[in-house]
Motif scaffolding. Structure first.
Motif, PDB file in Angstrom:
ATOM      1  N   ARG A   9      -8.653 -16.301   7.258  1.00 54.42           N
ATOM      2  CA  ARG A   9      -8.494 -15.477   8.031  1.00 54.42           C
ATOM      3  C   ARG A   9      -9.899 -14.507   8.645  1.00 54.42           C
ATOM      4  O   ARG A   9      -9.627 -13.872   9.183  1.00 54.42           O
ATOM      5  CB  ARG A   9      -7.001 -15.039   7.527  1.00 54.42           C
ATOM      6  N   ASN A  10     -10.367 -13.729   7.192  1.00 55.30           N
ATOM      7  CA  ASN A  10     -11.195 -13.213   7.220  1.00 55.30           C
ATOM      8  C   ASN A  10     -12.653 -13.785   7.629  1.00 55.30           C
ATOM      9  O   ASN A  10     -13.432 -13.121   8.683  1.00 55.30           O
ATOM     10  CB  ASN A  10     -11.307 -13.199   5.537  1.00 55.30           C
ATOM     11  N   LEU A  11     -12.788 -15.086   7.721  1.00 52.14           N
ATOM     12  CA  LEU A  11     -14.289 -16.041   8.068  1.00 52.14           C
ATOM     13  C   LEU A  11     -14.021 -15.919   9.578  1.00 52.14           C
ATOM     14  O   LEU A  11     -15.140 -15.261   9.938  1.00 52.14           O
ATOM     15  CB  LEU A  11     -13.948 -16.877   7.032  1.00 52.14           C
ATOM     16  N   ARG A  12     -12.769 -16.462  10.431  1.00 53.86           N
ATOM     17  CA  ARG A  12     -12.113 -16.407  11.273  1.00 53.86           C
ATOM     18  C   ARG A  12     -12.469 -14.124  11.729  1.00 53.86           C
ATOM     19  O   ARG A  12     -13.415 -14.615  13.233  1.00 53.86           O
ATOM     20  CB  ARG A  12     -10.961 -16.780  11.797  1.00 53.86           C
ATOM     21  N   ARG A  13     -11.935 -13.513  11.453  1.00 51.42           N
ATOM     22  CA  ARG A  13     -12.200 -12.123  11.602  1.00 51.42           C
ATOM     23  C   ARG A  13     -13.313 -11.657  11.854  1.00 51.42           C
ATOM     24  O   ARG A  13     -13.822 -10.787  13.157  1.00 51.42           O
ATOM     25  CB  ARG A  13     -11.298 -11.864  10.891  1.00 51.42           C
ATOM     26  N   LEU A  14     -14.660 -11.872  10.837  1.00 55.04           N
ATOM     27  CA  LEU A  14     -15.217 -11.778  10.943  1.00 55.04           C
ATOM     28  C   LEU A  14     -16.433 -12.392  12.575  1.00 55.04           C
ATOM     29  O   LEU A  14     -17.348 -11.524  12.526  1.00 55.04           O
ATOM     30  CB  LEU A  14     -16.366 -11.577   9.649  1.00 55.04           C
ATOM     31  N   ARG A  15     -15.897 -13.765  11.590  1.00 51.35           N
ATOM     32  CA  ARG A  15     -17.064 -14.576  12.704  1.00 51.35           C
ATOM     33  C   ARG A  15     -16.424 -13.993  14.853  1.00 51.35           C
ATOM     34  O   ARG A  15     -17.712 -14.082  15.278  1.00 51.35           O
ATOM     35  CB  ARG A  15     -16.801 -15.842  12.844  1.00 51.35           C
ATOM     36  N   VAL A  39     -12.175 -24.529   6.807  1.00 59.92           N
ATOM     37  CA  VAL A  39     -12.062 -23.203   5.885  1.00 59.92           C
ATOM     38  C   VAL A  39     -11.396 -22.392   6.526  1.00 59.92           C
ATOM     39  O   VAL A  39     -10.680 -21.366   5.861  1.00 59.92           O
ATOM     40  CB  VAL A  39     -14.024 -22.739   5.763  1.00 59.92           C
ATOM     41  N   GLU A  40     -11.858 -22.022   7.870  1.00 57.34           N
ATOM     42  CA  GLU A  40     -10.799 -21.140   8.496  1.00 57.34           C
ATOM     43  C   GLU A  40      -9.475 -21.198   8.830  1.00 57.34           C
ATOM     44  O   GLU A  40      -8.693 -20.483   8.474  1.00 57.34           O
ATOM     45  CB  GLU A  40     -10.378 -21.002  10.176  1.00 57.34           C
ATOM     46  N   ARG A  41      -9.192 -22.326   8.032  1.00 52.83           N
ATOM     47  CA  ARG A  41      -7.581 -22.788   8.695  1.00 52.83           C
ATOM     48  C   ARG A  41      -6.980 -22.978   7.430  1.00 52.83           C
ATOM     49  O   ARG A  41      -5.332 -22.715   6.771  1.00 52.83           O
ATOM     50  CB  ARG A  41      -6.943 -24.909   8.637  1.00 52.83           C
ATOM     51  N   GLY A  42      -7.316 -22.822   6.280  1.00 54.22           N
ATOM     52  CA  GLY A  42      -7.564 -22.783   4.271  1.00 54.22           C
ATOM     53  C   GLY A  42      -7.405 -23.894   3.722  1.00 54.22           C
ATOM     54  O   GLY A  42      -6.217 -24.018   2.518  1.00 54.22           O
ATOM     55  N   LEU A  65     -14.755 -11.673   2.597  1.00 53.68           N
ATOM     56  CA  LEU A  65     -14.387 -12.763   3.045  1.00 53.68           C
ATOM     57  C   LEU A  65     -13.002 -12.467   2.392  1.00 53.68           C
ATOM     58  O   LEU A  65     -12.214 -12.998   1.815  1.00 53.68           O
ATOM     59  CB  LEU A  65     -15.456 -13.569   2.528  1.00 53.68           C
ATOM     60  N   PHE A  66     -13.679 -11.676   0.783  1.00 56.06           N
ATOM     61  CA  PHE A  66     -11.749 -11.894   0.200  1.00 56.06           C
ATOM     62  C   PHE A  66     -11.011 -10.407   0.454  1.00 56.06           C
ATOM     63  O   PHE A  66     -10.037 -10.051  -0.194  1.00 56.06           O
ATOM     64  CB  PHE A  66     -12.181 -11.698  -1.491  1.00 56.06           C
ATOM     65  N   ARG A  67     -10.774 -10.371   1.791  1.00 61.48           N
ATOM     66  CA  ARG A  67     -10.221  -8.549   1.977  1.00 61.48           C
ATOM     67  C   ARG A  67      -8.943  -8.892   1.823  1.00 61.48           C
ATOM     68  O   ARG A  67      -8.078 -10.183   2.756  1.00 61.48           O
ATOM     69  CB  ARG A  67     -10.472  -7.685   3.065  1.00 61.48           C
ATOM     70  N   ASP A  68      -7.983  -7.945   1.579  1.00 62.36           N
ATOM     71  CA  ASP A  68      -6.132  -7.873   1.318  1.00 62.36           C
ATOM     72  C   ASP A  68      -5.805  -8.152   2.765  1.00 62.36           C
ATOM     73  O   ASP A  68      -6.749  -7.688   3.853  1.00 62.36           O
ATOM     74  CB  ASP A  68      -6.062  -7.442   1.077  1.00 62.36           C
ATOM     75  N   ALA A  75      -2.784 -13.250  13.641  1.00 66.85           N
ATOM     76  CA  ALA A  75      -4.349 -13.866  13.798  1.00 66.85           C
ATOM     77  C   ALA A  75      -5.312 -13.171  14.872  1.00 66.85           C
ATOM     78  O   ALA A  75      -5.316 -12.996  15.516  1.00 66.85           O
ATOM     79  CB  ALA A  75      -4.080 -14.977  13.356  1.00 66.85           C
ATOM     80  N   PRO A  76      -6.480 -13.027  14.195  1.00 64.57           N
ATOM     81  CA  PRO A  76      -8.004 -13.080  15.681  1.00 64.57           C
ATOM     82  C   PRO A  76      -8.112 -13.917  16.568  1.00 64.57           C
ATOM     83  O   PRO A  76      -7.198 -15.408  16.234  1.00 64.57           O
ATOM     84  CB  PRO A  76      -8.897 -13.103  14.838  1.00 64.57           C
ATOM     85  N   LEU A  77      -8.148 -13.325  17.650  1.00 61.98           N
ATOM     86  CA  LEU A  77      -7.730 -14.181  19.039  1.00 61.98           C
ATOM     87  C   LEU A  77      -8.667 -15.283  18.996  1.00 61.98           C
ATOM     88  O   LEU A  77     -10.165 -14.557  18.138  1.00 61.98           O
ATOM     89  CB  LEU A  77      -7.792 -13.227  20.053  1.00 61.98           C
TER      90      LEU A  77
END
Length: 89
Positions: A9-15, A39-42, A65-68, A75-77
Motif C-alpha cells: 500500500r505504501n509503495l503504491r501510495r508513494l509511486r 509487491v503492491e498487491r502484497g 515503506l513501513f508506515r502504519d 487505497a490510492p487511486l
C-alpha cells in the motif's frame, strides 16, 4: 494488516504521488514490472535490496515503506490510463 500489505500500500501510495507508473518504477529501479505489481498487491516477500531500489527511485527512506496504514484509509487511486499526449512540434 500484514507487513507485505503495508509495504504494498505504501509503495503504491508513494509511486502514485510521484506520478510514476508501475512500468516506470520498475524500469528505474531495475525490477520486473510484474514483480512491482505483485509487491503492491502484497503477494511478494521483498528483499531489503529491492526495498532500497524502490526507495531510491521514490526519493524516500526505506522506513517510509513501513508506515502504519489507517485501516479506514482508502487505497490510492490509480494513475490515469494511457500515454501522455505530446505537444505538437
Amino acid at each position: 494488516m500484514d507487513t507485505r500489505t503495508i509495504i504494498g500500500r505504501n509503495l503504491r501510495r508513494l509511486r502514485v504521488a510521484k506520478g510514476l507508473s508501475q512500468e516506470r518504477l520498475a524500469l528505474e529501479s531495475g525490477i520486473d514490472r510484474a514483480y512491482v505489481g505483485r509487491v503492491e498487491r502484497g503477494s511478494e516477500n521483498v528483499t531489503v535490496s529491492t526495498l532500497e531500489a524502490f526507495a531510491k527511485v521514490l526519493d524516500v527512506r526505506v522506513s517510509a515503506l513501513f508506515r502504519d496504514i489507517d485501516p479506514d484509509e482508502p487505497a490510492p487511486l490509480p494513475l490515469p490510463a494511457g500515454r501522455k499526449v505530446r505537444p505538437p512540434n
